[in-house]
Design a protein around this motif. Structure first.
Motif, short mmCIF file in Angstrom:
data_model
loop_
_atom_site.label_atom_id
_atom_site.label_comp_id
_atom_site.label_asym_id
_atom_site.label_seq_id
_atom_site.Cartn_x
_atom_site.Cartn_y
_atom_site.Cartn_z
N THR A 1 36.29 37.90 45.45
CA THR A 1 37.14 38.19 46.36
C THR A 1 37.53 37.23 47.50
O THR A 1 36.62 36.48 48.20
N CYS A 2 38.82 37.19 47.88
CA CYS A 2 39.38 36.36 48.62
C CYS A 2 38.87 34.86 48.26
O CYS A 2 38.92 34.01 48.75
N ALA A 3 39.09 34.93 46.96
CA ALA A 3 38.97 33.63 46.14
C ALA A 3 40.03 33.30 45.28
O ALA A 3 39.74 33.44 43.88
N PRO A 4 41.30 33.24 45.43
CA PRO A 4 42.48 33.37 44.55
C PRO A 4 42.09 32.15 43.53
O PRO A 4 42.89 32.48 42.25
N HIS A 5 41.67 31.00 43.74
CA HIS A 5 41.54 30.01 43.04
C HIS A 5 40.67 30.32 41.80
O HIS A 5 40.59 29.49 40.80
N TYR A 6 39.93 31.51 41.73
CA TYR A 6 39.11 31.59 40.49
C TYR A 6 39.99 31.83 39.38
O TYR A 6 39.71 31.53 38.35
N TYR A 7 41.23 32.43 39.62
CA TYR A 7 42.38 32.71 38.61
C TYR A 7 42.85 31.18 38.11
O TYR A 7 43.51 31.38 37.03
N ARG A 8 42.53 30.25 38.72
CA ARG A 8 42.74 28.94 38.19
C ARG A 8 41.50 28.29 37.42
O ARG A 8 41.78 27.74 36.21
N VAL A 9 40.49 28.38 37.80
CA VAL A 9 39.04 27.99 37.40
C VAL A 9 38.87 28.65 35.89
O VAL A 9 38.46 27.98 35.16
N VAL A 10 38.98 29.91 35.94
CA VAL A 10 38.91 30.72 34.59
C VAL A 10 39.51 30.15 33.39
O VAL A 10 39.12 29.84 32.45
N PRO A 11 40.89 29.95 33.51
CA PRO A 11 41.59 29.32 32.48
C PRO A 11 41.32 28.08 32.07
O PRO A 11 41.37 27.30 31.37
N GLN A 12 41.06 27.17 33.35
CA GLN A 12 40.88 25.76 33.21
C GLN A 12 39.34 25.60 32.34
O GLN A 12 39.26 25.10 31.43
N MET A 13 38.44 26.29 32.73
CA MET A 13 36.95 26.30 32.26
C MET A 13 37.05 26.87 30.70
O MET A 13 36.44 26.24 29.84
N ALA A 14 37.80 27.82 30.57
CA ALA A 14 37.96 28.49 29.05
C ALA A 14 38.56 27.64 28.25
O ALA A 14 38.24 27.55 27.02
#
Length: 356
Positions: free
Chosen positions: A224-237
């Motif tokens: 939470t309060c970590a919007p770049h996780y929604y970049r990290v997930v598709p990148q790593m997947a």
């Protein structure tokens, strides 16, 4: 009004008074803080106004909402109007009687605070001896009474080494979900700016979260309060050649996006000021002077935050802007400009690397 910009989750700061004095508190709560000036009837009118626009999750927040004597009357009213009522508490004041009142008001979910796997770490963060025991006692009472709860854990440099153990403890006490909060420096959080987790460590923690979530089937996880996780997930997947389907909660904010301040969420503070999120200090308008619907749909501040094409710096050039967006509250806290780039993101957009 665009369909994607409908409130799905609203936090109402029912009071700023709190029995704890946490180091990171967004509104500098303590027992001498403002109670707010929305009466019971004004709170009910606010719920009526919200329902003219949508029927979101409504979180009774604070401070400590259990310090407000009419909190369960307001919760019951929201339930009767069709809202999914939830509550955010530090847990210390939870008793059998409180649990019975929660059930009577049909509160759907309660969030508890847990900032470390030991009393030493948690109580230091909360600046209150006994806070850790209070959280664990509340978790036991919730299980006893059949009340679902999630755990919010906030991290800075002082407790980041215990993130994995805190997660394990959240699972062991029966939480439905675990939310890993990355601090936004507002309120007392401004005093611990030097303690914020570095953007390099931030990136590694989000990668750790991805690996945990990918294999986790007992508890829902959300940074939470970590919007770049929604970049990290598709990148790593993509790098792994897998299709990663994230689990969802019935009380979630909806959509697979990072920063959703003023898009599907907002905060209404104890004086009636409507703010983009719980960590964003600027007001878009006041519900004691305007209808909530008018503020949500017409506020210049909210319109700015929905105009992704005008985001600045790396965020404005990033190919992940529509799924991340950067934390607008953190950008404002660090730079003074809520349209600036996310200051705790280590990623360089493709467009910028090609321009070198």
């Amino acid at each position: 009004m665009e369909k994607e910009f409908i409130p799905k989750w609203i936090a109402w700061e029912s009071t700023r008074r709190c029995n704890l004095e946490c180091v990171h508190c967004r509104c500098s709560s303590d027992m001498s803080a403002a109670e707010g000036d929305l009466s019971t009837e004004e709170a009910k009118t606010l719920i009526d106004d919200i329902c003219e626009l949508s029927t979101p999750v409504m979180v009774l927040s604070g401070g400590e909402p259990l310090l407000r004597k009419d909190i369960f009357e307001i919760a019951r009213y929201g339930t009767e109007k069709g809202l999914r009522m939830c509550m955010a508490t530090n847990g210390v004041l939870v008793t059998d009687e409180v649990c019975e009142k929660m059930k009577e008001a049909d509160i759907k979910m309660v969030s508890l605070s847990l900032d470390g796997p030991t009393a030493e770490i948690h109580d230091n963060f909360r600046q209150s001896p006994g806070a850790f025991d209070g959280t664990l006692r509340a978790a036991e009472l919730f299980k006893k009474h059949g009340i679902k709860f999630l755990v919010n854990s906030s991290f800075t440099k002082r407790n980041q080494s215990s993130i994995a153990d805190t997660f394990k403890l959240a699972k062991s006490i029966g939480a439905t979900a675990w939310y890993m909060f990355m601090i936004v420096p507002t309120g007392r959080g401004e005093d611990i700016m030097s303690e914020l987790i570095s953007k390099e460590d931030y990136e590694e923690l989000l990668k750790w979260h991805y690996e945990q979530e990918k294999h986790e089937d007992e508890i829902l996880m959300r940074p939470t309060c970590a919007p770049h996780y929604y970049r990290v997930v598709p990148q790593m997947a993509k790098a792994e050649g897998v299709k990663f389907e994230r689990r969802s909660l019935t009380f979630s904010t909806g959509g697979g996006k990072g920063c959703i301040a003023a898009q599907t969420i907002c905060l209404i503070d104890c004086f009636g000021d409507v703010k983009p999120c719980s960590y964003f200090p600027m007001s878009a308008g006041n519900v004691k002077k305007e209808k909530f619907k008018d503020i949500w749909e017409n506020s210049p501040l909210f319109k700015d935050l929905r105009n992704f094409k005008e985001y600045k710096g790396k965020c404005g050039s990033c190919e992940f802007i529509n799924v991340c967006g950067g934390c607008r509250a953190r950008a404002y806290a660090v730079s003074g400009d809520y349209m600036e780039e996310e200051p705790f993101c280590d990623y360089i957009p493709v467009r910028l690397t090609r321009g070198k």
